[in-house]
Design an enzyme around this catalytic site. Structure first.
Site, short mmCIF file in Angstrom:
data_model
loop_
_atom_site.label_atom_id
_atom_site.label_comp_id
_atom_site.label_asym_id
_atom_site.label_seq_id
_atom_site.Cartn_x
_atom_site.Cartn_y
_atom_site.Cartn_z
N LYS A 18 0.56 -1.32 0.23
CA LYS A 18 0.12 -0.21 -0.02
C LYS A 18 0.89 1.78 0.25
O LYS A 18 0.66 2.19 -0.93
CB LYS A 18 -0.55 0.12 1.00
CG LYS A 18 -2.11 -0.81 1.40
CD LYS A 18 -2.87 -0.61 2.34
CE LYS A 18 -2.11 -1.62 4.09
NZ LYS A 18 -1.71 -2.97 4.23
N ARG A 94 -10.66 -0.21 8.40
CA ARG A 94 -10.34 -0.77 8.88
C ARG A 94 -11.23 -1.92 9.10
O ARG A 94 -10.77 -3.40 9.60
CB ARG A 94 -9.31 -1.28 9.51
CG ARG A 94 -7.79 -1.34 9.02
CD ARG A 94 -6.24 -1.40 9.35
NE ARG A 94 -5.05 -2.50 8.77
CZ ARG A 94 -4.26 -1.22 8.90
NH1 ARG A 94 -4.55 0.02 8.70
NH2 ARG A 94 -2.96 -1.93 8.12
N ARG A 129 11.23 -5.24 5.07
CA ARG A 129 11.37 -4.23 4.68
C ARG A 129 12.67 -3.09 5.84
O ARG A 129 12.55 -3.55 7.08
CB ARG A 129 10.06 -3.58 4.67
CG ARG A 129 9.05 -1.67 4.98
CD ARG A 129 7.80 -1.47 5.03
NE ARG A 129 7.45 -2.30 6.57
CZ ARG A 129 6.24 -2.59 6.20
NH1 ARG A 129 5.73 -1.45 5.82
NH2 ARG A 129 5.69 -3.20 7.68
N ARG A 158 10.32 -1.17 11.19
CA ARG A 158 9.20 -0.55 11.73
C ARG A 158 9.59 -2.04 13.42
O ARG A 158 9.73 -3.71 13.60
CB ARG A 158 8.15 -1.28 11.38
CG ARG A 158 7.74 0.56 11.14
CD ARG A 158 6.05 0.38 10.00
NE ARG A 158 5.37 -0.04 10.10
CZ ARG A 158 4.15 -0.91 9.71
NH1 ARG A 158 4.45 0.01 8.64
NH2 ARG A 158 3.08 -1.70 9.79
N ARG A 169 -0.90 -9.53 13.29
CA ARG A 169 -1.82 -8.46 11.27
C ARG A 169 -2.37 -8.80 10.84
O ARG A 169 -3.82 -8.30 10.27
CB ARG A 169 -0.38 -7.67 11.27
CG ARG A 169 0.23 -6.64 12.36
CD ARG A 169 1.99 -6.34 12.50
NE ARG A 169 1.82 -5.20 10.84
CZ ARG A 169 3.03 -5.22 9.91
NH1 ARG A 169 3.57 -5.67 10.47
NH2 ARG A 169 2.57 -4.96 9.15
P1 AP5 Z 1 4.54 -1.46 1.97
O1 AP5 Z 1 4.92 -0.46 0.67
O2 AP5 Z 1 5.94 -1.20 3.06
O3 AP5 Z 1 3.12 -2.09 2.34
P2 AP5 Z 1 2.36 -1.90 3.65
O4 AP5 Z 1 0.45 -2.62 2.27
O5 AP5 Z 1 2.14 -0.33 3.64
O6 AP5 Z 1 2.47 -2.42 4.73
P3 AP5 Z 1 2.32 -1.92 5.92
O7 AP5 Z 1 3.01 -3.05 6.62
O8 AP5 Z 1 2.62 -0.41 6.26
O9 AP5 Z 1 0.61 -2.28 6.33
P4 AP5 Z 1 0.37 -2.47 7.69
O10 AP5 Z 1 -1.54 -2.87 6.82
O11 AP5 Z 1 0.53 -3.32 8.33
O12 AP5 Z 1 0.41 -1.31 8.29
P5 AP5 Z 1 -0.22 0.14 9.21
O13 AP5 Z 1 1.10 1.12 9.14
O14 AP5 Z 1 -1.18 0.30 8.48
O15 AP5 Z 1 5.05 -2.84 1.37
C1 AP5 Z 1 6.28 -3.19 1.91
C2 AP5 Z 1 7.45 -4.09 1.93
O16 AP5 Z 1 7.39 -4.53 0.28
C3 AP5 Z 1 8.42 -3.13 1.88
O17 AP5 Z 1 9.79 -3.36 1.50
C4 AP5 Z 1 8.19 -2.57 -0.02
O18 AP5 Z 1 9.85 -2.13 -0.25
C5 AP5 Z 1 8.34 -4.17 -0.35
N1 AP5 Z 1 7.66 -4.45 -1.83
C6 AP5 Z 1 6.11 -3.42 -1.99
N2 AP5 Z 1 5.36 -3.61 -3.09
C7 AP5 Z 1 6.20 -5.09 -3.75
C8 AP5 Z 1 6.90 -5.31 -5.15
N3 AP5 Z 1 5.68 -4.97 -5.96
N4 AP5 Z 1 7.33 -6.49 -4.75
C9 AP5 Z 1 8.44 -7.01 -3.79
N5 AP5 Z 1 8.37 -6.10 -2.70
C10 AP5 Z 1 7.43 -5.25 -2.38
O19 AP5 Z 1 -0.34 -0.06 10.31
C11 AP5 Z 1 0.07 -0.46 11.51
C12 AP5 Z 1 -1.08 -1.23 13.04
O20 AP5 Z 1 -1.08 0.35 13.24
C13 AP5 Z 1 -1.86 -2.04 12.40
O21 AP5 Z 1 -0.85 -3.15 12.99
C14 AP5 Z 1 -3.23 -1.54 13.32
O22 AP5 Z 1 -2.28 -1.93 14.48
C15 AP5 Z 1 -2.98 -0.30 13.48
N6 AP5 Z 1 -3.56 0.79 12.63
C16 AP5 Z 1 -3.46 1.48 11.46
N7 AP5 Z 1 -4.98 1.22 10.42
C17 AP5 Z 1 -5.56 1.46 11.61
C18 AP5 Z 1 -7.03 1.77 11.42
N8 AP5 Z 1 -7.54 1.89 10.61
N9 AP5 Z 1 -7.61 1.06 12.17
C19 AP5 Z 1 -7.20 0.69 13.83
N10 AP5 Z 1 -5.56 0.70 14.30
C20 AP5 Z 1 -5.09 0.92 12.85
#
Ligand code: AP5
Length: 222
Positions: A18, A94, A129, A158, A169
């Site tokens: 994402k 979410r 990552r 992270r 997660r």
């Molecule tokens: P990356 O682009 O970083 O992936 P991402 O989908 O953004 O991953 P996140 O881990 O940030 O998602 P998440 O939903 O778990 O975390 P969030 O911060 O939102 O890519 C990942 C890796 O793969 C990178 O190294 C990249 O280089 C590589 N990559 C990307 N594309 C690629 C490709 N095509 N091929 C190969 N490699 C590739 O949430 C964290 C926490 O916050 C949650 O667990 C929760 O506790 C809380 N939270 C967040 N939102 C909410 C909400 N709405 N409500 C309640 N709690 C929430």
């Protein structure tokens, strides 16, 4: 005859790409990127009471209580740049209650992008990552390695990017994704996220271009 700005939600499992795609989308379309996870991590860094509370949930791979997340997302959505340039909401909503809350304040997306990635790939992406604290860029040791030694030396990881935590997660994601999808069924586009980041972007780019053309056509016929 100014075009109405785009309103986009991007969703997908942890590490489905994402954030990576959002960096490419904002570069081309100039939307304001609003990432729930980034807002939460900024809150943690600020040392606030909400940040401390949020971290307790994030460390368990659980969703942070709605009142904390929604307040931050809403505030950002209501700022004038989001209104003028359009927005790209990442990691929100979410769960169903979040989707309902968003609708209640009048925020309806034009499109809901769902990135679909195989589970084995997700774990590998999480573990490799790395983040550049200076530029905010997302790297991967294997798939998107840093360009210079200097960048490599300052990369961070992270706190929730371990294999055990990504499993938690993922569980949380599976428990909630269907209910959120049901709310946006008619505007959902599923993207195969197993490809390279350029190929994934080209699928998204096509969908957004088509959407803009459609919006313009509707505008022209008014
Ligand atoms: P990356 O682009 O970083 O992936 P991402 O989908 O953004 O991953 P996140 O881990 O940030 O998602 P998440 O939903 O778990 O975390 P969030 O911060 O939102 O890519 C990942 C890796 O793969 C990178 O190294 C990249 O280089 C590589 N990559 C990307 N594309 C690629 C490709 N095509 N091929 C190969 N490699 C590739 O949430 C964290 C926490 O916050 C949650 O667990 C929760 O506790 C809380 N939270 C967040 N939102 C909410 C909400 N709405 N409500 C309640 N709690 C929430």
């Amino acid at each position: 005859n100014k075009q109405e700005p785009l309103k986009v939600i991007i969703s997908g499992a942890p590490a489905s790409g994402k954030g990576t795609q959002c960096q490419l989308i904002t570069q081309k379309y100039g939307l304001v990127h609003i990432a729930a996870g980034d807002l939460l991590r900024a809150e943690i860094s600020s040392g606030s009471a909400n940040g401390k509370r949020a971290k307790e949930y994030m460390e368990k791979g659980q969703l942070v209580p709605k009142e904390i997340v929604f307040m931050m997302v809403k505030e950002r959505l209501l700022q004038s740049d989001s209104q003028e340039n359009g927005w790209l909401l990442d990691g929100f909503p979410r769960r169903l209650s979040q989707a309902t809350a968003l609708k209640e304040i009048g925020f309806q997306p034009d499109i809901f992008i769902l990135l679909e990635v195989a589970e084995d790939n997700l774990v590998e992406r999480v573990v490799g990552r790395r983040l550049d604290p200076v530029t905010g860029r997302i790297y991967h040791l294997k798939y998107s390695p840093p360009e210079t030694e200097e960048i490599a030396a300052r990369l961070t990881q992270r706190f929730d990017d371990t294999e055990e935590m990504v499993k938690l997660r993922l569980q949380t994601h599976h428990q909630n994704v269907e209910s959120v999808l049901s709310m946006y069924e008619d505007i959902t586009i599923k993207i195969n996220g197993n490809a390279s980041k350029e190929d994934v972007f080209s699928q998204i780019d096509k969908a957004l271009t088509t959407l803009i053309e459609k919006k313009n056509a509707t505008l022209g016929s008014l």
